[in-house]
Design a protein around this motif. Structure first.
Motif, PDB file in Angstrom:
ATOM      1  N   TYR A  18       0.921  -1.248  -0.021  1.00  0.00           N
ATOM      2  CA  TYR A  18       0.046   0.188   0.141  1.00  0.00           C
ATOM      3  C   TYR A  18       0.820   1.372   0.039  1.00  0.00           C
ATOM      4  CZ  TYR A  18      -2.960   3.506   1.899  1.00  0.00           C
ATOM      5  OH  TYR A  18      -3.626   4.583   2.214  1.00  0.00           O
ATOM      6  N   TYR A  19       1.943   1.288   0.773  1.00  0.00           N
ATOM      7  CA  TYR A  19       2.731   2.498   0.935  1.00  0.00           C
ATOM      8  C   TYR A  19       3.668   2.619  -0.171  1.00  0.00           C
ATOM      9  CZ  TYR A  19       1.557   2.760   5.967  1.00  0.00           C
ATOM     10  OH  TYR A  19       0.995   2.830   6.982  1.00  0.00           O
ATOM     11  N   ASP A  20       3.898   1.436  -1.126  1.00  0.00           N
ATOM     12  CA  ASP A  20       4.667   1.894  -2.505  1.00  0.00           C
ATOM     13  C   ASP A  20       3.792   2.855  -3.352  1.00  0.00           C
ATOM     14  OD1 ASP A  20       6.439   0.172  -1.869  1.00  0.00           O
ATOM     15  OD2 ASP A  20       5.751  -1.729  -2.970  1.00  0.00           O
ATOM     16  N   LYS A  21       2.434   2.997  -3.133  1.00  0.00           N
ATOM     17  CA  LYS A  21       1.764   3.946  -3.947  1.00  0.00           C
ATOM     18  C   LYS A  21       1.856   5.381  -3.188  1.00  0.00           C
ATOM     19  CE  LYS A  21      -1.785   1.342  -3.388  1.00  0.00           C
ATOM     20  NZ  LYS A  21      -3.082   0.759  -3.436  1.00  0.00           N
ATOM     21  N   TYR A  22       2.409   5.565  -2.079  1.00  0.00           N
ATOM     22  CA  TYR A  22       2.356   6.818  -1.340  1.00  0.00           C
ATOM     23  C   TYR A  22       3.639   7.168  -0.937  1.00  0.00           C
ATOM     24  CZ  TYR A  22      -2.685   6.521  -0.968  1.00  0.00           C
ATOM     25  OH  TYR A  22      -4.258   6.184  -1.404  1.00  0.00           O
ATOM     26  N   PRO A  23       4.710   7.330  -1.839  1.00  0.00           N
ATOM     27  CA  PRO A  23       6.024   7.531  -1.419  1.00  0.00           C
ATOM     28  C   PRO A  23       6.017   9.312  -1.069  1.00  0.00           C
ATOM     29  CG  PRO A  23       5.918   7.780  -3.897  1.00  0.00           C
ATOM     30  CD  PRO A  23       4.674   7.189  -3.383  1.00  0.00           C
ATOM     31  N   PHE A  24       6.782   9.445   0.003  1.00  0.00           N
ATOM     32  CA  PHE A  24       6.718  10.681   0.678  1.00  0.00           C
ATOM     33  C   PHE A  24       7.749  11.785  -0.347  1.00  0.00           C
ATOM     34  CE2 PHE A  24       8.665  14.036   3.545  1.00  0.00           C
ATOM     35  CZ  PHE A  24       7.373  14.665   3.641  1.00  0.00           C
ATOM     36  N   PRO A  25       7.162  12.862  -0.842  1.00  0.00           N
ATOM     37  CA  PRO A  25       8.609  13.438  -1.272  1.00  0.00           C
ATOM     38  C   PRO A  25       9.596  13.969  -0.490  1.00  0.00           C
ATOM     39  CG  PRO A  25       6.328  14.286  -1.987  1.00  0.00           C
ATOM     40  CD  PRO A  25       6.184  13.296  -0.884  1.00  0.00           C
ATOM     41  N   PRO A  26      10.789  13.900  -0.652  1.00  0.00           N
ATOM     42  CA  PRO A  26      12.081  14.044   0.166  1.00  0.00           C
ATOM     43  C   PRO A  26      11.680  15.446   0.678  1.00  0.00           C
ATOM     44  CG  PRO A  26      12.612  13.051  -1.805  1.00  0.00           C
ATOM     45  CD  PRO A  26      11.224  13.386  -2.097  1.00  0.00           C
ATOM     46  N   LEU A  27      12.313  15.667   2.049  1.00  0.00           N
ATOM     47  CA  LEU A  27      12.312  16.852   2.592  1.00  0.00           C
ATOM     48  C   LEU A  27      13.173  17.885   1.864  1.00  0.00           C
ATOM     49  CD1 LEU A  27      13.031  16.058   6.324  1.00  0.00           C
ATOM     50  CD2 LEU A  27      10.898  16.706   5.443  1.00  0.00           C
ATOM     51  N   SER A  28      12.962  19.238   1.968  1.00  0.00           N
ATOM     52  CA  SER A  28      13.989  20.194   1.233  1.00  0.00           C
ATOM     53  C   SER A  28      15.610  20.020   1.992  1.00  0.00           C
ATOM     54  CB  SER A  28      13.370  21.740   1.757  1.00  0.00           C
ATOM     55  OG  SER A  28      14.112  22.490   1.124  1.00  0.00           O
ATOM     56  N   ASP A  29      16.444  20.278   0.972  1.00  0.00           N
ATOM     57  CA  ASP A  29      17.794  20.089   1.481  1.00  0.00           C
ATOM     58  C   ASP A  29      18.056  21.145   2.416  1.00  0.00           C
ATOM     59  OD1 ASP A  29      18.040  18.242  -0.369  1.00  0.00           O
ATOM     60  OD2 ASP A  29      18.992  19.498  -1.899  1.00  0.00           O
ATOM     61  N   ASP A  30      17.275  22.324   2.214  1.00  0.00           N
ATOM     62  CA  ASP A  30      17.344  23.142   3.415  1.00  0.00           C
ATOM     63  C   ASP A  30      17.302  22.717   4.788  1.00  0.00           C
ATOM     64  OD1 ASP A  30      17.802  25.205   1.468  1.00  0.00           O
ATOM     65  OD2 ASP A  30      15.375  25.760   1.676  1.00  0.00           O
TER      66      ASP A  30
END
Length: 412
Positions: A18-30
């Protein structure tokens, strides 16, 4: 009461899919850049004046790895935001900022008000997330409860328990308890909620009296609320997927809190320059923006994630990987015996067998008995036979200990 026929609790294998369909966009490099810059400012402040015992303890906490559990990190972020807001109350500011005599101090005072507004918004989002998530879990549990006095009793018990918990928090605050003390109590209460859920699933503890009335409560529901928070259960997949970005945010907000704590004690001898002021402001903006983005994302994931899945889906995804499953071919005229250890009450024994159809008539017979620790045998299922026209048969027997082992239900 919603039907649970053919359903089983979510499994870690299912959540992985299920989570394969909801990857979290990486945090900002900041986040990493600013966290590192804040850490450098903390070091500068400690060189300016050695930290007190209390300050050293805060620095040690900032250097430790964040907790592993998602909800514990949420509470930790909420605690640090409360600490920051406490420090950002104008009455807590250094005198030079409360009564600015230079344009630079006036600018920093204005900047701090914006920082406080950002943290306030993030804290509001945090509280809303926790409240909605708690309500959703309880609402789902109640959906599968029989809609009679049993559900009413559990709801009343929860409401009474929450009132008592809030009264306990209010009493601590009234007696002068610190923010740290308050959040230690809040986390203790959260763990108590978990224990109560597990007790309901196991039919033990505070629910012992109520449990005698739980006939009709779906076993799949009791299994779910007992297993959901196991250290290596379904939620571990959630921690591995979404824990790392949250851990980074936990470290970042802790560093901001430590920095402000040290700065206020040294402001008369260590004034921030324009670049350092901007750094603090940027760190607060990035933290609150990324934290609110994470909370919005994880709220959507939780809201769409089912608690129960079909047994067929669980089978496809390997949900039986932790169960003891054996397959054997029994030759005609042979006897095969299987001994299984029963680990606890309300255990299940299941078998699935098939007979080859052909010109020769075939059948198979079997029986089930319980052997106590003293060697005493109790017949559970009398010997019976299945004919060849029953191409496939499956039976799951639930064993309930009550004055000896007895057969309670058979599905098949």
């Amino acid at each position: 009461m919603a039907s649970t026929e053919g359903l089983v609790p979510i499994t870690r294998a299912f959540l992985a899919s299920y989570y394969d369909k909801y990857p979290f966009p990486p945090l900002s490099d900041d986040v990493s850049r600013l966290s590192s810059d804040i850490a450098s400012l903390i070091q500068l402040l400690t060189l300016q004046s050695p930290p007190s015992q209390g300050e050293a303890s805060l620095i040690d906490e900032a250097n430790r790895q964040p907790p592993h559990k998602i909800d514990e990190n949420m509470w930790k972020n909420r605690e640090q935001m409360e600490e920051i807001l406490f420090l950002l109350q104008p009455s807590r500011w250094p005198l030079q900022l409360r009564e600015p005599s230079t344009s630079e101090d006036a600018e920093f005072s204005s900047m701090l008000r914006h920082v406080k507004a950002n943290i306030d918004n993030a804290l509001t989002a945090m509280i809303s997330f926790q409240t909605k998530n708690s309500e959703r879990v309880f609402s789902t549990v109640m959906t599968y409860m029989p809609q009679d006095f049993r559900g009413t009793l559990i709801r009343q018990q929860k409401e009474r328990s929450e009132r008592n918990k809030q009264a306990e928090v209010d009493a601590l605050v009234s007696s002068g308890g610190s923010i740290r003390d308050t959040y230690a109590l809040l986390w203790k209460q959260q763990m108590e909620r978990r224990r109560q859920l597990a007790q309901l699933g196991s039919a033990t503890g505070v629910y012992k009296t109520l449990v005698k009335y739980l006939v009709g409560v779906p076993q799949v529901l009791l299994d779910f609320i007992r297993q959901i928070n196991d250290d290596d259960g379904p939620m571990e997949e959630q921690r591995e997927r979404y824990g790392p970005p949250l851990y980074s945010l936990t470290k970042m907000v802790t560093a901001i809190r430590v920095f402000l704590t040290l700065l206020w004690e040294r402001y008369d001898t260590f004034k921030l320059n324009k670049e350092q002021m901007n750094l603090l402001s940027e760190a607060a903006i990035v933290y609150t923006s990324e934290f609110e983005r994470f909370v919005t994302f994880i709220s959507d994931v939780f809201a769409n994630s089912p608690f129960f899945i079909s047994a067929d889906t669980a089978g496809i995804l390997g949900s039986r990987e932790n169960e003891e499953y054996k397959e054997i071919i029994v030759q005609a005229g042979r006897t095969y015996e299987v001994s299984l250890m029963v680990e606890s009450e309300n255990s299940y024994i299941g078998w699935d067998f098939s007979l080859m159809q052909g010109k020769i008539s075939m059948d198979i017979g079997f029986s089930v008995e319980y052997i106590s620790a003293s060697g005493e045998k109790t017949l559970i299922l009398p010997y019976r036979r299945y004919e060849a026209d029953q191409v496939s048969a499956m039976c799951i027997w639930k064993l309930l200990y009550a004055n000896g082992w007895k057969l309670q239900t058979c599905l098949g």
